[in-house]
Design an enzyme around this catalytic site. Structure first.
Site, mmCIF file in Angstrom:
data_model
loop_
_atom_site.group_PDB
_atom_site.id
_atom_site.type_symbol
_atom_site.label_atom_id
_atom_site.label_comp_id
_atom_site.label_asym_id
_atom_site.label_seq_id
_atom_site.Cartn_x
_atom_site.Cartn_y
_atom_site.Cartn_z
ATOM 1 C CG ASP A 196 -0.985 5.910 9.928
ATOM 2 O OD1 ASP A 196 -0.841 7.076 10.381
ATOM 3 O OD2 ASP A 196 -1.341 5.683 8.761
ATOM 4 C CB VAL B 227 -9.800 2.692 -0.142
ATOM 5 C CG1 VAL B 227 -10.745 1.781 0.632
ATOM 6 C CG2 VAL B 227 -8.389 2.607 0.461
ATOM 7 C CE1 TYR C 299 4.092 3.919 1.473
ATOM 8 C CE2 TYR C 299 2.617 4.406 3.313
ATOM 9 C CZ TYR C 299 3.883 4.457 2.733
ATOM 10 O OH TYR C 299 4.921 5.036 3.413
ATOM 11 C CB SER C 300 -3.881 1.623 -0.832
ATOM 12 O OG SER C 300 -4.387 2.373 0.257
#
Length: 336
Positions: free
Chosen positions: A149, A46, A43-44
């Site tokens: 998670d 970093v 989802y990303s």
């Protein structure tokens, strides 16, 4: 229903858990510059970054296109947990004026990758960091939030400063008793049996299974401990350790129907004793207390697992608690 903290959210004002109504106050994008990429997830992306106003290092999490509601949930949860023990600090939320892509700005942790770091640990280090992680979990659970998670990749450790932070709250969710949640959470090797058998009324105890799977890999030096090739194979790998009779007892208790795909792959397995995983390489991490602690986490029945608070009181952590008491005593001595 969860054994602890079941009614936290219903005792809070709606604005606490109704993340859809969160108002995001956007910070100034130009205050931050990317230094280097340090990771990417589903989802990303970093990055290590720098705040050009005060020259503080930070972490910039650039979110991939995802439902606005999911972004709001992550932000609301991080705001609710702000200042909690070992919870990564959200410093700012910014977005690109053209693309509207949001980024979350976090405190920087000088993390060493777990595959490099964990082999360097001694027995006390394992106890110490699992205890630090339990502080974060008990805190988030006490605030009505499941992380969903927990895994080594989401536990940042600055070993030099003995600092731990639980990161990536993108899958975290508010716990409401009786709610059916999505079972497509957590990472395969750390998914609790409830997710694998499609039991949706799970609770905070899911995080305690994930912690147990992580702990097992640390003390037995086997990464990951349950190494499934698919979600269905993951349950088979668990059953090969915890036994199939015990699995069926769990399914019967909660009236869970097992998917037909398991008919061909499950077979019958005897429960394996934890001591059978001890070898010359890992024996220095394994004690009777460690095995007792592990056994009380890796239970099919989510209601039988230790809560985070119960876990912190376990004899396995006596050396950590003693050390903390000694440190407080010495600090008191130097002040007086």
């Amino acid at each position: 229903m969860a054994r602890v903290y079941a009614d936290v959210n219903q005792n809070m004002p709606r604005a606490y858990w109704d993340y859809d109504s969160v108002n995001i106050s956007w910070g100034v994008l130009e205050n931050y510059e990317v230094v280097r990429k340090i990771g990417r997830g589903k989802y990303s992306e970093v990055f290590e970054g720098i705040n050009v106003v005060n020259y503080q290092k930070c972490v910039i999490k650039v979110l991939k296109p995802v439902k606005k509601k999911k972004i709001k949930r992550e932000i609301k949860i991080l705001q609710n947990l702000a200042g909690g023990p070992n919870i990564v600090a959200l410093l700012d939320v910014v977005r690109d004026s053209q693309s509207k892509t949001p980024s979350l700005i976090f405190e920087y942790v000088n993390n060493t990758e777990f595959r490099t770091l964990y082999p360097r640990f001694n027995d006390f280090d394992v106890r110490y960091y699992i205890f630090e992680l339990l502080k974060a979990l008990d805190f988030c659970h006490s605030k009505g939030i499941m992380h969903r998670d927990v895994k080594p990749h989401n536990v940042m450790i600055d070993h030099e400063n003995r600092k731990l932070r639980l990161i990536d709250w993108g899958l975290a969710e508010f716990y409401h008793p009786g709610t059916e949640y999505n079972v497509r959470v957590a990472s395969r090797y750390f998914k609790g049996p409830e997710l694998l058998v499609d039991f949706q009324e799970y609770d905070y105890s899911l995080d305690m299974w994930s912690l147990g799977a992580m702990f097992a890999s640390m003390i037995f030096r086997k990464e990951p401990f349950f190494h499934g090739q698919s979600n269905s194979d993951q349950l088979v790998k668990i059953a090969k350790v915890l036994g199939t009779d015990e699995l069926f007892d769990y399914l019967d208790k909660y009236e869970i129907e097992l998917d037909a795909q398991y008919d061909d792959i499950l077979g019958r397995f005897q429960r394996k004793p934890w001591h059978s995983f001890i070898n010359a390489e890992n024996q220095r991490f394994v004690s009777n207390e460690a095995i007792d602690f592990l056994d009380k986490l890796l239970r099919y029945d989510h209601n039988e697992r230790l809560t985070a608070k119960e876990a912190m009181a376990h004899p396995y952590f006596a050396p950590v608690r003693d050390e903390a008491t000694r440190a407080r005593y010495l600090a008191g001595e130097t002040i007086n």
